[in-house]
Write a protein that holds these residues in place. Structure first.
Motif: not given
Length: 262
Positions: A8-33
Motif C-alpha cells: 500500500l506504500t506503492m499501490l493505489f497512490g491516487e487515494v489517501d492511505f486509509p482508503d487503500r485498504f478498500a481499494a486493495a480488497a476491491r482489486a482482489g488482494f487478500k493481504g497487504v503490506e
C-alpha cells in the motif's frame, strides 16, 4: 497457487492511505503490506483490515528519519538504543494487526567506521530483534536492497544476507527476497529461489527497468510464478512496484491470480 499482497506504500497512490485498504480488497488482494504503520493508531489499521477481510502480511521495523533520507538504522553503531526501542514498538503494532513477520532495514553503511564494527552492530541488533520477536511469535526478515536505488545500502546481496543470518545464531531470522532488487544486483532469480527456499519467508516483486508492474520489463514473471509453484513456495508475494499509470490500469498481469470484487 502463488498468493499476492498489495504494497500500500506503492499501490493505489491516487487515494489517501486509509482508503487503500478498500481499494486493495476491491482489486482482489487478500493481504497487504506497507513500509510503516507508525503514523496511524494501530486500532484504526486493525479496523481497516477487519472491515475489508485483509491479512496484514508485513511491515518494517522503525527505520529512522525516512523523510530525511535514512533507510534503516540497524547497522549504525550510535543508534543501538533507538533500534531496540523500535523493536518494542514494532511488536506492539504487529500484535495489534495480527502481523506474523517484520522486516529489518539495515540502513546505509556509515562512513568513517570500521567495517567489522558495522557488521558486529548489525548482527547484534538482528540477534536482539530475533529473540524479542520469537517471544511474540513473529519472524524477523532481512532484505537485501540494490545499491543503484539506495547507494551504500549495507545489505545488498543474497549471499551476504544469508551469512549475516548465520552469524546471528538465531533460527528466527529469514530472507526477504525482492526479485527486482536481486535482478539488479545478481540475477540468477530462479536458481536462487530454488537453492534458498528454506530460508525465504517473503518475496517481493517489480519489473526492471523502471520498477513498474510485471510485464513492463525484462523479467519473465509468468515463468517465475510457475516456478514458485513448482518448488513449493507457500508464502506471500508482495507487489511492491510503481504503477506505470494507475494501479487498476496495470493489474492485467494479475488477471489469473486475483479475484476482483464484483
Amino acid at each position: 497457487m502463488t498468493k499476492f499482497c498489495a504494497n500500500l506504500t506503492m499501490l493505489f497512490g491516487e487515494v489517501d492511505f486509509p482508503d487503500r485498504f478498500a481499494a486493495a480488497a476491491r482489486a482482489g488482494f487478500k493481504g497487504v503490506e506497507y513500509l510503516f504503520p507508525y503514523a496511524y493508531d494501530s486500532s484504526q489499521l486493525a479496523d481497516l483490515l477487519n472491515q475489508h477481510g485483509l491479512a496484514q502480511v508485513l511491515h518494517n521495523l522503525p527505520a529512522g528519519d525516512w523523510a530525511g533520507g535514512e533507510r534503516g538504522i540497524a547497522c549504525l553503531p550510535d543508534r543501538v538504543g533507538e533500534f531496540q526501542d523500535g523493536v518494542g514498538t514494532a511488536i506492539e503494532y504487529a500484535r495489534a494487526l495480527g502481523c506474523k513477520q517484520l522486516n529489518v532495514l539495515a540502513g546505509i553503511a556509515p562512513s568513517g567506521i570500521a567495517a567489522d564494527k558495522v557488521r558486529d552492530t548489525f548482527v547484534a541488533n538482528v540477534k536482539f530483534a530475533a529473540s524479542a520477536l520469537a517471544a511474540a511469535g513473529i519472524r524477523l526478515l532481512i532484505e537485501p536492497i540494490n545499491t543503484y536505488d539506495i547507494p551504500g545500502f549495507y545489505v545488498c546481496g543474497t549471499r551476504q544476507a544469508l551469512d549475516l543470518i548465520a552469524a546471528s545464531g538465531s533460527d528466527n531470522v529469514y530472507l526477504q527476497y525482492d526479485i527486482y532488487h536481486m535482478q539488479r544486483m545478481e540475477g540468477e532469480l530462479a536458481a536462487t529461489l530454488s537453492k534458498h527456499l528454506a530460508r525465504i519467508a517473503h518475496i517481493q516483486l517489480a519489473d526492471n527497468p523502471g520498477r513498474n508492474e510485471p510485464g513492463t520489463g525484462e523479467i519473465n514473471y509468468p515463468f517465475l510464478f510457475a516456478h514458485l509453484d513448482r518448488i513449493g513456495y507457500d508464502g506471500w508475494v508482495g507487489c511492491e512496484y510503481k504503477p506505470a499509470s494507475t494501479t487498476a490500469a496495470g493489474l492485467g498481469w494479475a488477471a489469473n491470480y486475483l479475484q476482483p470484487a464484483a
